[in-house]
Scaffold this active site. Sequence first.
Site, short mmCIF file in Angstrom:
data_model
loop_
_atom_site.label_atom_id
_atom_site.label_comp_id
_atom_site.label_asym_id
_atom_site.label_seq_id
_atom_site.Cartn_x
_atom_site.Cartn_y
_atom_site.Cartn_z
N CYS A 1 0.81 -1.22 0.00
CA CYS A 1 0.00 0.00 0.00
C CYS A 1 0.85 1.27 0.00
CB CYS A 1 -0.93 0.00 1.20
SG CYS A 1 -1.88 -1.51 1.33
N HIS B 1 -3.74 6.74 3.21
CA HIS B 1 -4.07 5.44 2.62
C HIS B 1 -5.51 5.08 3.01
CE1 HIS B 1 -4.00 1.46 1.20
NE2 HIS B 1 -3.93 0.88 2.39
N ASN C 1 -10.09 -0.85 -0.06
CA ASN C 1 -8.63 -0.72 -0.01
C ASN C 1 -8.06 -1.19 -1.35
OD1 ASN C 1 -5.90 -0.94 0.48
ND2 ASN C 1 -6.12 -2.04 2.41
O1 UT7 Z 1 -3.74 -1.85 3.51
C1 UT7 Z 1 -2.76 -2.26 4.42
C2 UT7 Z 1 -3.15 -1.92 5.75
N1 UT7 Z 1 -4.33 -2.64 6.12
C3 UT7 Z 1 -5.00 -2.20 7.15
O2 UT7 Z 1 -4.64 -1.18 7.64
C4 UT7 Z 1 -6.14 -3.00 7.70
C5 UT7 Z 1 -6.03 -3.00 9.19
N2 UT7 Z 1 -7.04 -3.76 9.90
C6 UT7 Z 1 -8.35 -3.45 9.89
O3 UT7 Z 1 -8.77 -2.55 9.21
C7 UT7 Z 1 -9.26 -4.21 10.83
O4 UT7 Z 1 -8.48 -4.98 11.71
C8 UT7 Z 1 -10.26 -5.15 10.11
C9 UT7 Z 1 -11.29 -4.31 9.37
C10 UT7 Z 1 -9.52 -6.02 9.11
C11 UT7 Z 1 -10.98 -6.01 11.09
O5 UT7 Z 1 -11.64 -5.22 12.07
P1 UT7 Z 1 -11.51 -5.57 13.62
O6 UT7 Z 1 -12.32 -4.59 14.34
O7 UT7 Z 1 -10.04 -5.65 13.92
O8 UT7 Z 1 -12.23 -6.97 13.68
P2 UT7 Z 1 -11.64 -8.37 14.12
O9 UT7 Z 1 -10.70 -8.89 13.06
O10 UT7 Z 1 -11.10 -8.26 15.51
O11 UT7 Z 1 -12.93 -9.25 14.14
C12 UT7 Z 1 -13.97 -9.01 15.05
C13 UT7 Z 1 -15.07 -10.00 14.83
C14 UT7 Z 1 -14.59 -11.44 14.81
O12 UT7 Z 1 -15.57 -12.22 15.44
P3 UT7 Z 1 -15.41 -12.72 16.95
O13 UT7 Z 1 -14.13 -13.51 16.95
O14 UT7 Z 1 -15.31 -11.46 17.77
O15 UT7 Z 1 -16.64 -13.51 17.19
C15 UT7 Z 1 -14.55 -11.79 13.34
O16 UT7 Z 1 -14.74 -13.16 13.11
O17 UT7 Z 1 -15.68 -9.77 13.55
C16 UT7 Z 1 -15.71 -11.00 12.82
N3 UT7 Z 1 -15.59 -10.67 11.41
C17 UT7 Z 1 -16.65 -10.40 10.64
N4 UT7 Z 1 -17.97 -10.37 10.89
C18 UT7 Z 1 -18.80 -10.03 9.88
C19 UT7 Z 1 -14.46 -10.56 10.66
N5 UT7 Z 1 -14.78 -10.22 9.41
C20 UT7 Z 1 -16.13 -10.10 9.35
C21 UT7 Z 1 -17.05 -9.77 8.35
N6 UT7 Z 1 -18.36 -9.73 8.64
N7 UT7 Z 1 -16.66 -9.46 7.09
#
Ligand code: UT7
Length: 333
Positions: free
Chosen positions: A119, A260, A290
């Site tokens: 990125c 970004h 993204n």
């Molecule tokens: O481009 C390079 C740089 N990239 C980034 O900067 C991305 C950085 N990371 C992020 O933007 C975030 O970490 C994400 C958007 C990828 C994820 O958000 P989060 O708030 O960190 O969520 P999480 O991964 O901790 O997941 C929370 C919950 C999980 O369920 P449990 O374990 O709490 O029951 C996931 O299984 O959300 C669940 N989950 C979803 N639920 C519905 C993960 N993806 C989804 C989804 N829909 N698409």
Amino acid sequence: MSGTVSQLPVAIAGTGSYVPERVLTNADLEIMVETSDEWITTRTGIKERRIAAEDEFTSHMAAKASRKALEQAEMDASELQLIIVATITPNTLTPATACYLQHDLGAHRAVAFDISAACSGFLYAMKLAERLISDGAFENALILGAEKLSAFVNWDDRSTCVLFGDGAGAAILKRAEEGEGKILATDIGTDGGQTDLLNIPGGGSACPITIENADQRLATLAMVGGDVFKQAVTRMRDSANSVIERSGLKPEDIKLLIPHQANLRIIEAITKRIEIPQERVFVNLHKYGNTSAAACAIALDEAHRADKFGRGDHIVLVAFGAGLTWAAAAIRW
Ligand code: UT7
């Protein structure tokens, strides 16, 4: 690695961008995986993303963005001396996507190669091109961030497939004339100790795709989202602050911050830390998701064409991605 321009000043003479026609909405994704518009919107800010056609490759999108940038710079492709494509989704592993693009544009005089900095790639390309022009090696350069991420997404993995989209952005750099704007400061950095946080594990020499592992979808994006999130905030804050300070500017001098476009929560966190009000921050991730290296490039072009900044204004671009990599640039337009 930081740099302030000490030799010939370098200006941005034109920008261009292109996104594919096909729109994939959060509602469409609700049918494909167990997710919801509510989850995607509140966790990321993304509402829809663009998906390239099967026969539309990274170089094709790059060419469309390039032609717009050339038109704005009032230049012919035959005048280009250097082409750098930042991409993690090249047409082919070799030759470089920049070679296909050079031929497509008819830029036969240009030296053309790719860089891979995820990125942060567009801003890595900007730093490289700026230095090569500033040192007198080239008079101009076409730089791109171009990605067909849809070809490297596991469409069954809800934790990643909702995040990414396709597109391309371009900029033409050239020696600045007297009184023109210029790139004031750039910053690039890498932490290779955290390659596992965000990668495409298969398809390279470490893990070729074979008949035995073909069903494991190893040539798709894998991410430890939470850890990447934390790193993104601190690295982008520090990189942006570094170019603001080295340009002799203060946050209140910045007309527009172009970060970004990965996650609205990350953008809000860094702008708070840099102390730039949200209304002076450009956001288009709700439309495109993204797009990795293309994100800052597309955002720069959209903001430019929407007159979000003009001659004499100071803008700051900042990015973060796999590697880990980060980069920023402060520009007087
Ligand atoms: O481009 C390079 C740089 N990239 C980034 O900067 C991305 C950085 N990371 C992020 O933007 C975030 O970490 C994400 C958007 C990828 C994820 O958000 P989060 O708030 O960190 O969520 P999480 O991964 O901790 O997941 C929370 C919950 C999980 O369920 P449990 O374990 O709490 O029951 C996931 O299984 O959300 C669940 N989950 C979803 N639920 C519905 C993960 N993806 C989804 C989804 N829909 N698409």
